[in-house]
Design a protein around this motif. Structure first.
Motif, PDB file in Angstrom:
ATOM      1  N   UNK A   1       0.848  -1.186   0.000  1.00  0.00           N
ATOM      2  CA  UNK A   1       0.000   0.000   0.000  1.00  0.00           C
ATOM      3  C   UNK A   1       0.885   1.238   0.000  1.00  0.00           C
ATOM      4  N   UNK A   2       1.671   1.385  -1.073  1.00  0.00           N
ATOM      5  CA  UNK A   2       2.627   2.484  -1.145  1.00  0.00           C
ATOM      6  C   UNK A   2       1.895   3.809  -0.988  1.00  0.00           C
ATOM      7  N   UNK A   3       2.439   4.742  -0.288  1.00  0.00           N
ATOM      8  CA  UNK A   3       3.713   4.746   0.429  1.00  0.00           C
ATOM      9  C   UNK A   3       3.573   4.347   1.910  1.00  0.00           C
ATOM     10  N   UNK A   4       2.445   3.792   2.292  1.00  0.00           N
ATOM     11  CA  UNK A   4       2.169   3.530   3.707  1.00  0.00           C
ATOM     12  C   UNK A   4       2.712   2.198   4.220  1.00  0.00           C
TER      13      UNK A   4
ATOM     14  N   UNK B   1       5.328   3.069   6.422  1.00  0.00           N
ATOM     15  CA  UNK B   1       5.800   4.391   6.009  1.00  0.00           C
ATOM     16  C   UNK B   1       7.148   4.354   5.344  1.00  0.00           C
ATOM     17  N   UNK B   2       8.016   5.256   5.789  1.00  0.00           N
ATOM     18  CA  UNK B   2       9.316   5.415   5.146  1.00  0.00           C
ATOM     19  C   UNK B   2      10.375   4.479   5.716  1.00  0.00           C
ATOM     20  N   UNK B   3       9.982   3.515   6.511  1.00  0.00           N
ATOM     21  CA  UNK B   3      10.938   2.527   6.988  1.00  0.00           C
ATOM     22  C   UNK B   3      11.488   2.809   8.368  1.00  0.00           C
ATOM     23  N   UNK B   4      10.617   3.121   9.303  1.00  0.00           N
ATOM     24  CA  UNK B   4      11.072   3.426  10.663  1.00  0.00           C
ATOM     25  C   UNK B   4      11.399   2.165  11.454  1.00  0.00           C
ATOM     26  N   UNK B   5      11.179   1.017  10.893  1.00  0.00           N
ATOM     27  CA  UNK B   5      11.451  -0.255  11.549  1.00  0.00           C
ATOM     28  C   UNK B   5      10.818  -1.374  10.757  1.00  0.00           C
ATOM     29  N   UNK B   6      11.207  -2.579  11.060  1.00  0.00           N
ATOM     30  CA  UNK B   6      10.678  -3.732  10.340  1.00  0.00           C
ATOM     31  C   UNK B   6      10.177  -4.745  11.362  1.00  0.00           C
ATOM     32  N   UNK B   7       9.035  -5.342  11.085  1.00  0.00           N
ATOM     33  CA  UNK B   7       8.433  -6.247  12.059  1.00  0.00           C
ATOM     34  C   UNK B   7       7.678  -7.358  11.367  1.00  0.00           C
ATOM     35  N   UNK B   8       6.950  -8.148  12.140  1.00  0.00           N
ATOM     36  CA  UNK B   8       6.140  -9.238  11.613  1.00  0.00           C
ATOM     37  C   UNK B   8       4.818  -9.271  12.372  1.00  0.00           C
ATOM     38  N   UNK B   9       3.975 -10.230  12.066  1.00  0.00           N
ATOM     39  CA  UNK B   9       2.662 -10.334  12.705  1.00  0.00           C
ATOM     40  C   UNK B   9       2.805 -10.558  14.212  1.00  0.00           C
ATOM     41  N   UNK B  10       3.775 -11.364  14.622  1.00  0.00           N
ATOM     42  CA  UNK B  10       3.990 -11.610  16.054  1.00  0.00           C
ATOM     43  C   UNK B  10       4.320 -10.313  16.781  1.00  0.00           C
TER      44      UNK B  10
END
Length: 154
Positions: free
Chosen positions: A34-37, A116-125
């Motif tokens: 859902x760029x850029x979100x 967003x612009x990449x403030x962090x990376x995560x997963x469903x957990x």
């Protein structure tokens, strides 16, 4: 009952989404959603949050199992009662178990969700753990407010 059902649902969705990422993406690959979100970027984290403690992931798996044990203990003891607390505990336990399973099987956690612009990376957990902590805080505040309110009527 919400606790067990939600824990299992979170665990299954988390593991299913990680399986999909591992099967359909290469490490470092990015896919717009859902760029850029929102976009997916396959990353393997052998540490903890914000890529800290790299290489010590298995220790966090053991910690997660202890946390789930503590949650179950407090549920049995009656300290975590009510639907809101059951839901909070279910999110926490399901998320903790999802990441623990990755750490024990693969030695690292599959992360892929970037907002967003990449403030962090995560997963469903990770999302479930965050939701669980938020709901736990709300539940504790509501309980405290209700207890204070009932004391004022005495």
């Amino acid at each position: 009952m919400y606790f067990y059902i939600l824990s299992l649902i979170v665990l299954l969705i988390d593991q299913g989404s990680k399986w999909w990422v591992r099967a359909h993406m290469s490490v470092g690959e990015t896919r717009g959603v859902l760029a850029p979100y929102l976009h997916f970027e396959y990353y393997q984290n052998s540490g903890a949050a914000f890529s800290s403690f790299q290489g010590y992931g298995k220790w966090f798996a053991y910690l997660a199992v202890i946390v789930v044990g503590v949650i179950v203990y407090y549920r049995i003891k009656g300290a975590l009662r009510g639907n809101l607390m059951d839901i909070a505990a279910g999110f926490l336990a399901g998320g903790a178990l999802g990441n623990a399973l990755d750490r024990l099987i693969f030695g690292k956690v599959t992360d892929f969700i970037v907002w967003g612009s990449g403030s962090g990376i995560m997963n469903i957990a990770d999302l479930a753990i965050n939701a669980g902590v938020l709901l736990l805080i709300v539940g504790m505040l509501l309980r405290s407010w209700c207890e204070r309110r009932s004391y004022s009527f005495k």
